[in-house]
Write a protein that holds these residues in place. Structure first.
Motif, PDB file in Angstrom:
ATOM      1  N   ASP A  86       0.909  -1.107   0.011  1.00 39.80           N
ATOM      2  CA  ASP A  86       0.128  -0.074   0.156  1.00 39.80           C
ATOM      3  C   ASP A  86       0.840   1.338   0.021  1.00 39.80           C
ATOM      4  N   ASP A  87       1.737   1.163   0.808  1.00 39.17           N
ATOM      5  CA  ASP A  87       2.635   2.323   0.821  1.00 39.17           C
ATOM      6  C   ASP A  87       3.386   2.761  -0.376  1.00 39.17           C
ATOM      7  N   LYS A  88       3.918   1.733  -1.191  1.00 39.47           N
ATOM      8  CA  LYS A  88       4.383   1.874  -2.304  1.00 39.47           C
ATOM      9  C   LYS A  88       3.693   2.259  -3.370  1.00 39.47           C
ATOM     10  N   LYS A  89       2.397   1.731  -3.407  1.00 40.56           N
ATOM     11  CA  LYS A  89       1.306   2.517  -4.455  1.00 40.56           C
ATOM     12  C   LYS A  89       0.832   3.828  -4.250  1.00 40.56           C
ATOM     13  N   ALA A  90       0.782   4.158  -2.869  1.00 36.16           N
ATOM     14  CA  ALA A  90       0.741   5.597  -2.462  1.00 36.16           C
ATOM     15  C   ALA A  90       1.974   6.633  -2.882  1.00 36.16           C
ATOM     16  N   LYS A  91       3.150   5.934  -3.089  1.00 39.27           N
ATOM     17  CA  LYS A  91       4.110   6.673  -3.251  1.00 39.27           C
ATOM     18  C   LYS A  91       4.159   6.944  -4.934  1.00 39.27           C
ATOM     19  N   ILE A  92       3.902   5.785  -5.598  1.00 39.35           N
ATOM     20  CA  ILE A  92       3.869   5.983  -6.971  1.00 39.35           C
ATOM     21  C   ILE A  92       2.855   6.851  -7.574  1.00 39.35           C
ATOM     22  N   ALA A  93       1.497   6.905  -6.846  1.00 43.11           N
ATOM     23  CA  ALA A  93       0.706   7.793  -7.323  1.00 43.11           C
ATOM     24  C   ALA A  93       0.914   9.259  -7.092  1.00 43.11           C
ATOM     25  N   ALA A  94       1.641   9.390  -5.863  1.00 40.05           N
ATOM     26  CA  ALA A  94       2.101  10.761  -5.746  1.00 40.05           C
ATOM     27  C   ALA A  94       3.113  11.200  -6.884  1.00 40.05           C
ATOM     28  N   ALA A  95       4.011  10.307  -7.064  1.00 38.91           N
ATOM     29  CA  ALA A  95       4.874  10.540  -8.117  1.00 38.91           C
ATOM     30  C   ALA A  95       4.439  10.935  -9.282  1.00 38.91           C
ATOM     31  N   ILE A  96       3.182  10.256  -9.942  1.00 36.09           N
ATOM     32  CA  ILE A  96       2.832  10.305 -11.078  1.00 36.09           C
ATOM     33  C   ILE A  96       1.958  11.821 -11.053  1.00 36.09           C
ATOM     34  N   ALA A  97       1.219  11.962  -9.735  1.00 33.70           N
ATOM     35  CA  ALA A  97       0.500  13.387  -9.730  1.00 33.70           C
ATOM     36  C   ALA A  97       1.487  14.485  -9.852  1.00 33.70           C
ATOM     37  N   ARG A  98       2.763  14.393  -9.342  1.00 34.47           N
ATOM     38  CA  ARG A  98       3.750  15.420  -9.251  1.00 34.47           C
ATOM     39  C   ARG A  98       4.199  15.646 -10.813  1.00 34.47           C
ATOM     40  N   ALA A  99       4.310  14.672 -11.462  1.00 27.16           N
ATOM     41  CA  ALA A  99       4.753  14.438 -12.997  1.00 27.16           C
ATOM     42  C   ALA A  99       3.736  15.074 -13.806  1.00 27.16           C
ATOM     43  N   LYS A 100       2.495  14.880 -13.530  1.00 24.15           N
ATOM     44  CA  LYS A 100       1.435  15.603 -14.221  1.00 24.15           C
ATOM     45  C   LYS A 100       1.278  16.855 -14.005  1.00 24.15           C
ATOM     46  N   ALA A 101       1.538  17.412 -12.795  1.00 29.64           N
ATOM     47  CA  ALA A 101       1.307  18.821 -12.379  1.00 29.64           C
ATOM     48  C   ALA A 101       2.621  19.509 -13.080  1.00 29.64           C
ATOM     49  N   LYS A 102       3.660  18.911 -13.349  1.00 29.13           N
ATOM     50  CA  LYS A 102       5.119  19.756 -13.594  1.00 29.13           C
ATOM     51  C   LYS A 102       4.687  19.533 -15.215  1.00 29.13           C
ATOM     52  N   LYS A 103       4.071  18.520 -15.735  1.00 30.02           N
ATOM     53  CA  LYS A 103       3.772  18.644 -17.225  1.00 30.02           C
ATOM     54  C   LYS A 103       2.952  19.844 -17.801  1.00 30.02           C
ATOM     55  N   ALA A 104       1.554  19.988 -16.863  1.00 31.90           N
ATOM     56  CA  ALA A 104       0.752  20.813 -17.015  1.00 31.90           C
ATOM     57  C   ALA A 104       1.262  22.345 -16.942  1.00 31.90           C
ATOM     58  N   GLN A 105       2.114  22.384 -15.997  1.00 27.86           N
ATOM     59  CA  GLN A 105       2.866  23.842 -15.950  1.00 27.86           C
ATOM     60  C   GLN A 105       3.557  24.308 -16.857  1.00 27.86           C
ATOM     61  N   GLN A 106       4.437  23.193 -17.600  1.00 27.27           N
ATOM     62  CA  GLN A 106       5.229  23.309 -18.860  1.00 27.27           C
ATOM     63  C   GLN A 106       4.178  23.800 -19.919  1.00 27.27           C
ATOM     64  N   GLN A 107       3.045  22.912 -20.131  1.00 24.80           N
ATOM     65  CA  GLN A 107       2.254  23.326 -21.258  1.00 24.80           C
ATOM     66  C   GLN A 107       1.652  24.730 -21.146  1.00 24.80           C
ATOM     67  N   GLU A 108       1.255  25.041 -19.906  1.00 20.40           N
ATOM     68  CA  GLU A 108       0.544  26.440 -19.755  1.00 20.40           C
ATOM     69  C   GLU A 108       1.778  27.668 -19.945  1.00 20.40           C
TER      70      GLU A 108
END
Length: 583
Positions: A556-578
């Protein structure tokens, strides 16, 4: 019948005039006051000058209490064309600006300037326009306006407005008829100042360019006819005409009908039939304003009646209290059962409520009759329906019906019988065998109707203001609601279009979930063990052993960390697109 210009001139040359319906022949009684020259009335101690003395609107006061004013100095001013200024009749100090009883049948009060005169009669430096034919007409009209001249025959219409007509004028009629009994102010003015009246006529002719000037005088004034004929003899288009003595031949509509046969329509003006009319006193004042530069501060007033020992005509200062003039003419109240003084003649004048009332621009007579000289209100009896009033009416009205409806305050019915066409000449009351003061009832009815119209207009204006305010408040509320709706819609749209904000929220939720899972694992590893395992744990305390991993929690801990990393990557990508989009 509408007589054309040539026909009118032909009949005038042949001394064949027309007539008007009705009319009466009262005793003129003019010999009481017209045998002596016009005298100068002395200055009173105080002048009471109402700020409105004409038909139109009030002007604005430009003086204050305590100001020193000179003779001829303007006390009011206005930018309205329906207002003329009033002037200080003599020099002195303004001691009060207050409400004072006015020269009106109602006896109501009006705003009045009170001047304590200094007796010096210090005047302003007046600027005449001697060579007025080289002046612009607008300049002359402005000079007449600033001189404060209004009709001095009784109506009080601003003279500069009448002199600024754009319609063609065929007949300029100078009214010297003075048909009212007792009054002789115009008669004496024509006898003594015919040349100055002629100068005033010349100014009006320059302004109006009429085809013909007619000076009309009743045939009971032979001296005035002679002097005016001599004064006008040099002008080919000036004609002095003698008309038969009949009351009310001096009325504007009646005189036009006598001279031209033209009838001024109901609610119409003389200019509608090609005529303009001025009183001889007005012509004198126009000459004073243009040739001398003087404003209107004096006028001729007839003091007459058998209750006066010295009836005569006087040059009276505008604002002089009637009481001062009565004392000058030797008023004997013992000749009256009760004090009674009229302003104007016995036919159209009105009883004064107080002798403190001042002389104004339209005052041509003060009449103090002895007992039995004039009928009193106490003599009124019931109407016998004789129709004598209708026969005498010069306007062809039905005075009997107007009287009934006016007395009963059925004003709509009175108006249906053309109440406002009544010129208040008093011919109907003069012939009434029941001594009914008919004009008195008509005046009250007219005043009430006018007041009702004023009240109705005020109520209508108040309703319009209320509805406008209500509409404005509703509009403002709708605008606020729409503004709030658009703001909320913009926020929602921004949230839908901004993926980075959604990703940030998702990342924050994932971090919160991972943190919560870590806290749960720690609490689980330090919790109390079962009793059966106590000895085993105690024996193995000194032995080094590897702890067993909790596979479920780790996953469970590993899944949460992976989800957080994916969310951060998406946020960074969205900022770059903006950022790329803005660049």
């Amino acid at each position: 019948m509408f007589a054309d210009f040539d026909l009118v001139m032909e009949r005038l040359a042949a001394k064949r005039l027309w007539d008007f319906p009705g009319g009466v022949h009262p005793l003129d009684q003019k010999s009481l006051s017209n045998t002596e020259n016009i005298a100068d009335a002395p200055l009173p101690e105080k002048l009471f000058i109402p700020i409105k003395q004409h038909i139109g609107v009030d002007a604005e006061l430009i003086v204050n209490i305590g100001d020193y004013v000179k003779t001829g100095q303007a006390l009011t001013q206005s930018h309205s064309p329906f207002a003329v200024p009033i002037h200080a009749s003599s020099s002195g100090t303004i001691v009060d600006i207050t409400s004072h009883v006015a020269a009106h049948a109602s006896g109501l009060e009006e705003t009045t300037v009170v001047i304590a005169v200094d007796g010096k009669d210090n005047a302003l430096n007046f600027e005449p326009l001697l060579d007025y034919t080289k002046c612009e007409k607008s300049e002359l009209i402005e000079a007449i306006c600033q001189a404060g001249i209004s009709g001095m025959g009784g109506a009080g219409f601003p003279t500069h407005l009448k002199s600024n007509s754009n319609k063609p004028v065929e007949f300029l009629i100078i009214n010297g008829v003075e048909c009212e009994p007792y009054i002789s102010a115009d008669d004496r003015l024509m006898r003594e100042h015919a040349w100055q009246i002629r100068q005033g006529i010349d100014v009006l002719v320059y302004l109006l360019s009429p085809k013909q000037v007619i000076v009309a005088i009743e045939d009971n004034k032979p001296e005035a006819l002679e002097t005016m004929s001599i004064a006008c003899q040099q002008q080919d288009n000036y004609q002095v005409v003698s008309i038969p003595t009949k009351y009310p031949a001096g009325g504007e509509k009646q005189l036009i009908q006598v001279l031209t046969s033209r009838e001024v329509p109901s609610n119409g003006l003389p200019i509608d039939v090609g005529c303009l009319m001025y009183n001889v006193g007005t012509c004198y004042a126009v000459a004073d304003a243009i040739m001398e530069g003087k404003p209107l501060t004096k006028r001729v007033v007839t003091l007459t009646g058998n209750a006066l020992t010295k009836p005569q005509n006087y040059w009276a200062y505008i604002g002089t209290p009637v009481a001062d003039l009565l004392a000058l003419a030797g008023y004997s109240p013992e000749k009256q059962a009760y004090p009674k003084v009229l302003m104007g003649g016995p036919m159209m004048g009105f009883t004064l409520s107080s002798v403190k009332i001042p002389i104004v621009k339209t005052t041509n007579c003060i009449l103090a009759p002895a007992d039995d000289e004039l009928p009193s209100l106490e003599d009124e009896r019931a109407c016998i329906r004789c129709s004598a009033c209708a026969d005498a009416c010069p306007v062809s009205l039905l005075p009997q019906q107007m009287f009934w409806y006016s007395k009963a305050k059925e004003y709509e019915k009175a108006e249906e019988y053309n109440l406002f066409d009544c010129i208040e000449c008093g011919a109907c009351a003069y012939v009434c065998p029941s001594e009914i003061p008919l004009v008195h009832y008509y005046r009250i009815a007219k005043s009430d109707i006018k007041q009702q119209k004023v009240d109705k207009e005020k109520a209508e204006k108040a309703r319009i203001r209320f509805e406008a305010r209500k509409t404005r408040l509703l509009k403002e509320k709708k605008a606020r609601d729409e503004k709030h709706r658009l703001a909320a819609q913009a926020r929602q749209q921004a949230m839908k279009s901004d993926s980075s904000a959604k990703d940030k929220i998702a990342a924050a939720l994932a971090r919160a979930k991972a943190k919560k899972a870590a806290v749960t694992n720690k609490a689980s590893s330090t919790s109390e063990k079962p009793i059966s395992q106590t000895n085993e744990l105690s024996n193995a305390a000194d032995k080094p052993t590897e702890p067993k991993a909790d596979n479920t929690n780790a996953k469970d801990d590993k899944k949460a960390k992976i989800a957080a990393a994916i969310a951060r990557a998406k946020a960074k990508k969205a900022q770059q697109q903006e950022k790329n989009k803005h660049e």
